[in-house]
Scaffold this active site. Structure first.
Site, short mmCIF file in Angstrom:
data_model
loop_
_atom_site.label_atom_id
_atom_site.label_comp_id
_atom_site.label_asym_id
_atom_site.label_seq_id
_atom_site.Cartn_x
_atom_site.Cartn_y
_atom_site.Cartn_z
N LYS A 4 -63.40 86.66 2.85
CA LYS A 4 -64.00 85.34 2.62
C LYS A 4 -65.38 85.25 3.24
O LYS A 4 -66.29 84.62 2.68
CB LYS A 4 -63.08 84.25 3.20
CG LYS A 4 -63.61 82.81 3.03
CD LYS A 4 -63.86 82.46 1.57
CE LYS A 4 -63.93 80.95 1.32
NZ LYS A 4 -64.94 80.24 2.09
N GLU A 47 -72.35 84.37 -1.83
CA GLU A 47 -72.64 83.03 -2.36
C GLU A 47 -74.04 82.58 -1.95
O GLU A 47 -74.80 82.04 -2.77
CB GLU A 47 -71.59 82.05 -1.83
CG GLU A 47 -71.79 80.60 -2.15
CD GLU A 47 -70.81 79.75 -1.36
OE1 GLU A 47 -71.27 78.97 -0.50
OE2 GLU A 47 -69.59 79.88 -1.59
#
Length: 317
Positions: A189, A196
């Site tokens: 993550k 991102e």
């Protein structure tokens, strides 16, 4: 199955809602009594304390902690160690540093407890769209919780099947992946969020360049066209097109772009492991720069962050 949720913020409450929508029993706890009352009105069982939450669950219990990284999470885990029973499961779904997750798993094991670190992506849209889950922990514990996990993810949906996956684990194609031992979920993550940053920065800079073109480009229309058939089509592009459709100048945004920690951890980890990540590092530094002098690109970043995660710009002092 039953699931206890500690922390009813933007994501915790919706995770519990999605679980209950699939027919599971939700037990809700938050220091904010109004947040608990809201979930109770929707069918959850409310808890007045962590002890009350644990007492409301049948063994083997599963308690999901969805709190900000740091002391809030640490204190809650310490208290749960003294309340849960051997064989119970703690799930930590916040954006915690992966090394902290590995340590916390060892601490839980010393009390006879199982621990899963679950990197959770989906933001404020997760209730409707489902969440992408990156899981670290024991395989048998992940298997035990499969009914809960399967209720949270989007499923295969409209995405085309990936050729060559026919003989592989079907779970990733539905939106959740067992990444490995404790720490692996939050590691994945962390890198996900670092990527991102880079994707958002590239899109924002491209919008800035189009805005500076020697002719007038309708950015709302261009991004709308890109959503269909373009190799840059993505959820981030969907959110950008939506923001531009409402406000082509993004006037409501100052362009002050915050970072929530994962980007820094990604770059720090890259330095520690001597892995070059120039794009991810530059994207992080661009957020620092936005707090000095914001551009249209920075406003686009702010719009994307609000779109997927409900992140609001800090108020001016």
């Amino acid at each position: 199955m039953q699931l206890g949720m500690v922390g009813l913020g933007r994501m915790g409450a919706n995770i519990l809602r999605r679980v209950m929508k699939a027919g599971h029993v939700g037990v809700a706890y938050d220091r904010d009594e109004a947040a608990v009352a809201s979930l109770v009105a929707e069918g959850a069982q409310g808890a007045a304390s962590l002890a009350d939450l644990v007492a409301s669950l049948s063994s083997p219990r599963a308690v999901w902690v969805m709190l900000p990284a740091g002391e809030a999470t640490e204190a809650t885990l310490r208290e749960l160690h003294g309340l849960l029973h051997e064989g119970d499961i703690i799930i930590e779904g916040g954006n915690s540093f992966w090394k902290d997750s590995a340590r916390r798993a060892e601490e839980a094991a010393a009390h006879g407890l199982h621990y899963l670190d679950i990197g959770t992506s989906g933001g404020v849209w997760g209730l409707k769209r489902g969440y992408c889950l990156m899981i670290g922990g024991e395989a048998q514990v992940v298997h035990r919780l499969d009914p809960i996990l399967a209720a949270l993810v989007p499923g295969e949906g409209t995405a085309l099947p990936t050729e060559g996956r026919e003989a592989r684990d079907p779970r990733p194609a539905r939106g959740y992946v067992h990444c490995g031992p404790n720490g692996a979920g939050h590691y994945a993550k962390m890198v996900h969020n670092g990527i991102e940053y880079g994707m958002m920065q590239a899109m924002a800079e491209g919008l800035d360049l189009m805005r500076a073109a020697p002719f007038e480009l309708d950015l709302a229309d261009v991004t709308e066209a890109w959503r269909r058939g373009s190799v840059v089509s993505s959820w981030l592009l969907d959110l950008t097109a939506q923001a531009l459709a409402y406000d082509p100048d993004l006037a409501e945004y100052s362009g002050h772009v915050s970072d929530s920690g994962e980007g820094r951890w990604t770059v720090d980890t890259a330095v520690e492991q001597a892995v070059p990540v120039p794009v991810l590092a530059a994207a992080l530094f661009a957020r620092f720069r936005s707090r000095q002098e914001a551009s249209f690109a920075d406003k686009a970043l702010s719009a994307m962050r609000k779109g997927f995660g409900g992140h609001l710009e800090p108020k001016k002092g």
